[in-house]
Design a protein around this motif. Structure first.
Motif, PDB file in Angstrom:
ATOM      1  N   ALA A  42      39.272  16.527  70.166  1.00 54.13           N
ATOM      2  CA  ALA A  42      39.786  17.882  70.437  1.00 54.13           C
ATOM      3  C   ALA A  42      39.867  18.678  69.133  1.00 54.13           C
ATOM      4  O   ALA A  42      39.446  19.844  69.073  1.00 54.13           O
ATOM      5  N   ALA A  43      40.390  18.044  68.084  1.00 54.14           N
ATOM      6  CA  ALA A  43      40.505  18.740  66.792  1.00 54.14           C
ATOM      7  C   ALA A  43      39.116  19.156  66.310  1.00 54.14           C
ATOM      8  O   ALA A  43      38.926  20.281  65.812  1.00 54.14           O
ATOM      9  N   LEU A  44      38.155  18.272  66.500  1.00 57.88           N
ATOM     10  CA  LEU A  44      36.795  18.544  66.032  1.00 57.88           C
ATOM     11  C   LEU A  44      36.172  19.741  66.762  1.00 57.88           C
ATOM     12  O   LEU A  44      35.623  20.645  66.118  1.00 57.88           O
ATOM     13  N   VAL A  45      36.257  19.756  68.091  1.00 59.97           N
ATOM     14  CA  VAL A  45      35.624  20.877  68.801  1.00 59.97           C
ATOM     15  C   VAL A  45      36.356  22.190  68.508  1.00 59.97           C
ATOM     16  O   VAL A  45      35.737  23.253  68.438  1.00 59.97           O
ATOM     17  N   GLN A  46      37.659  22.096  68.297  1.00 61.20           N
ATOM     18  CA  GLN A  46      38.411  23.318  67.940  1.00 61.20           C
ATOM     19  C   GLN A  46      37.962  23.828  66.568  1.00 61.20           C
ATOM     20  O   GLN A  46      37.764  25.027  66.371  1.00 61.20           O
ATOM     21  N   ARG A  47      37.758  22.899  65.633  1.00 54.69           N
ATOM     22  CA  ARG A  47      37.290  23.297  64.290  1.00 54.69           C
ATOM     23  C   ARG A  47      35.881  23.905  64.372  1.00 54.69           C
ATOM     24  O   ARG A  47      35.574  24.869  63.688  1.00 54.69           O
ATOM     25  N   CYS A  48      35.033  23.281  65.195  1.00 49.94           N
ATOM     26  CA  CYS A  48      33.658  23.803  65.354  1.00 49.94           C
ATOM     27  C   CYS A  48      33.725  25.242  65.867  1.00 49.94           C
ATOM     28  O   CYS A  48      33.024  26.132  65.367  1.00 49.94           O
ATOM     29  N   ALA A  49      34.583  25.467  66.866  1.00 52.21           N
ATOM     30  CA  ALA A  49      34.700  26.813  67.442  1.00 52.21           C
ATOM     31  C   ALA A  49      35.191  27.793  66.375  1.00 52.21           C
ATOM     32  O   ALA A  49      34.632  28.889  66.211  1.00 52.21           O
ATOM     33  N   ALA A  50      36.208  27.389  65.634  1.00 55.18           N
ATOM     34  CA  ALA A  50      36.803  28.292  64.635  1.00 55.18           C
ATOM     35  C   ALA A  50      35.798  28.647  63.537  1.00 55.18           C
ATOM     36  O   ALA A  50      35.791  29.776  63.032  1.00 55.18           O
ATOM     37  N   ALA A  51      34.926  27.675  63.190  1.00 51.08           N
ATOM     38  CA  ALA A  51      33.983  27.908  62.083  1.00 51.08           C
ATOM     39  C   ALA A  51      32.586  28.284  62.595  1.00 51.08           C
ATOM     40  O   ALA A  51      31.643  28.362  61.806  1.00 51.08           O
ATOM     41  N   SER A  52      32.461  28.509  63.901  1.00 48.54           N
ATOM     42  CA  SER A  52      31.166  28.832  64.539  1.00 48.54           C
ATOM     43  C   SER A  52      30.077  27.822  64.180  1.00 48.54           C
ATOM     44  O   SER A  52      28.948  28.180  63.838  1.00 48.54           O
ATOM     45  N   ILE A  53      30.433  26.556  64.252  1.00 44.87           N
ATOM     46  CA  ILE A  53      29.464  25.476  63.990  1.00 44.87           C
ATOM     47  C   ILE A  53      28.879  25.025  65.329  1.00 44.87           C
ATOM     48  O   ILE A  53      29.633  24.615  66.219  1.00 44.87           O
ATOM     49  N   PRO A  54      27.562  25.083  65.490  1.00 52.00           N
ATOM     50  CA  PRO A  54      26.992  24.555  66.739  1.00 52.00           C
ATOM     51  C   PRO A  54      27.149  23.035  66.797  1.00 52.00           C
ATOM     52  O   PRO A  54      27.079  22.370  65.759  1.00 52.00           O
ATOM     53  N   TRP A  55      27.375  22.500  67.989  1.00 53.36           N
ATOM     54  CA  TRP A  55      27.539  21.056  68.112  1.00 53.36           C
ATOM     55  C   TRP A  55      26.880  20.534  69.375  1.00 53.36           C
ATOM     56  O   TRP A  55      26.645  21.290  70.322  1.00 53.36           O
ATOM     57  N   ARG A  56      26.583  19.250  69.348  1.00 53.92           N
ATOM     58  CA  ARG A  56      25.999  18.567  70.505  1.00 53.92           C
ATOM     59  C   ARG A  56      26.613  17.174  70.578  1.00 53.92           C
ATOM     60  O   ARG A  56      26.957  16.599  69.548  1.00 53.92           O
ATOM     61  N   VAL A  57      26.680  16.634  71.795  1.00 55.35           N
ATOM     62  CA  VAL A  57      27.109  15.238  71.956  1.00 55.35           C
ATOM     63  C   VAL A  57      25.872  14.390  72.160  1.00 55.35           C
ATOM     64  O   VAL A  57      24.994  14.747  72.964  1.00 55.35           O
ATOM     65  N   LEU A  58      25.795  13.299  71.456  1.00 51.62           N
ATOM     66  CA  LEU A  58      24.652  12.391  71.594  1.00 51.62           C
ATOM     67  C   LEU A  58      25.143  11.065  72.148  1.00 51.62           C
ATOM     68  O   LEU A  58      26.119  10.495  71.650  1.00 51.62           O
TER      69      LEU A  58
END
Ligand code: FAD
Length: 293
Positions: A42-58
């Motif tokens: 949860a912390a990670l996806v929130q950080r990604c959103a805040a920093a506009s970092i694209p992410w994917r789950v593998l």
């Protein structure tokens, strides 16, 4: 200070994704995260959103082709022990997203629970199977799902009943959310008969396609309505065609195999060639089942 301050312990930078995909191809992920529990995820996806970092789950990368240039964002792998929980209660099986899907199939049968034998021979994780609604001639996982535990992009957890999962042919509406785990509704049945059916389906599948150990991502294209993609590719005369180290399997034309010297670009070139030839021989537009990152 980095955008993922405090999450360094679960982060690897410039991690080669080739080591994490069935194809064994693809460049690096700028960041590869292996969260150890839901709070870290949860912390990670929130950080990604805040920093506009694209992410994917593998998952196991059994349905993904990563480009040679890699992925300029965060790749999340649910490979820590927390994501490997598999438990049975009466006729229900709960499997966390990182559990090896073939293990769920085997252990369900060991518990005398039937239904999953129809999904023999599909590699990958539970998360990937739910996202893709993995299946084949004899059914798909969506038919056995009672509910799915999901995490939203805001890091919130929710439980979604199967009816709201949008399961269709190799699709679901997981998109943009993360599968945390799934509860499967199985049935008590004849274990020996189910094992026999498992073996029959496995043998049938692998008699007609490259071995599970071959470097591929399963079927490259979806079957267009009323057609088999493999047959269309075969009829276009493409079996055995090579581009660099990638080859359209002589065994099953809907598989592209990576030989040791292959690059992801070789596979992409073969995909483009196949779509073009099938379009010109049959007028049919092939749609990819595999995902390209
Ligand atoms: C030899 C071989 C045979 C195959 N046979 C079949 C078959 O018969 N039927 C079939 O349907 N498929 C088949 N496949 C394809 C593949 O096995 C499935 O698509 C499988 O479900 C992918 O699981 P994965 O964990 O590897 O997912 P990945 O390939 O890692 O990911 C696939 C997709 O799921 C997403 N995803 C993964 N985990 C999560 C998660 N926790 N939350 C949200 N999204 C997630 C990814 O972001 C990506 O969009 C085959 C592949 C191979 C190599």
């Amino acid at each position: 200070m980095t955008w993922f301050n405090g999450l360094e312990a679960i982060c690897q930078t410039d991690a080669r994704l080739a080591e994490h995909t069935w194809y064994g191809l693809g460049g690096p992920a700028r960041w590869l995260f292996t969260p150890r529990n839901e709070a870290e995820l949860a912390a990670l996806v929130q950080r990604c959103a805040a920093a506009s970092i694209p992410w994917r789950v593998l998952g196991r990368g059994a349905n993904v082709l990563v480009r040679d240039t890699g992925f300029d964002g965060a790749v999340i792998k649910l490979s820590a022990p927390f994501w490997d929980e598999l438990r049975f209660e009466d006729t229900l099986a709960y499997a966390a997203a990182g559990v090896d899907f073939p293990r769920v199939v085997r252990q369900s049968l060991d518990h005398g629970l039937v239904g999953l034998e129809n999904l023999a021979g599909i590699p990958g994780t539970v998360g990937g199977a739910v996202r893709m609604n993995a299946g084949g001639h004899y059914g798909c996982i969506g038919e056995l799902v009672r509910d799915v535990r999901l995490m939203t992009t805001a890091g919130q957890l929710l439980t979604c009943p199967a009816a709201e999962m949008g399961f269709g042919y190799r699709t679901s509406n997981v998109n943009g959310r993360i599968v945390i785990g799934v509860t499967l509704q199985l049935q008590r049945g004849d274990r020996e008969a189910a094992m026999a059916r498992f073996r029959q389906i496995w043998n049938e599948k692998y008699a007609h396609q490259p071995p599970v150990s071959a470097r591929s991502a399963g079927c490259v294209f979806k079957n267009p309505p009323g057609h088999a993609a493999g047959r269309l590719i075969d009829e276009a005369g493409l079996k055995g065609t090579r581009r660099g180290g990638a080859e359209i399997s002589p065994q099953h034309a809907n598989f592209i195999i990576a030989h040791p010297e292959a690059t992801a670009q070789d596979v992409l070139d073969l995909i483009a060639l196949t779509r073009e030839r099938v379009r010109s021989t049959s007028g049919i537009e092939l749609e990819c089942e595999i995902e390209t990152w």
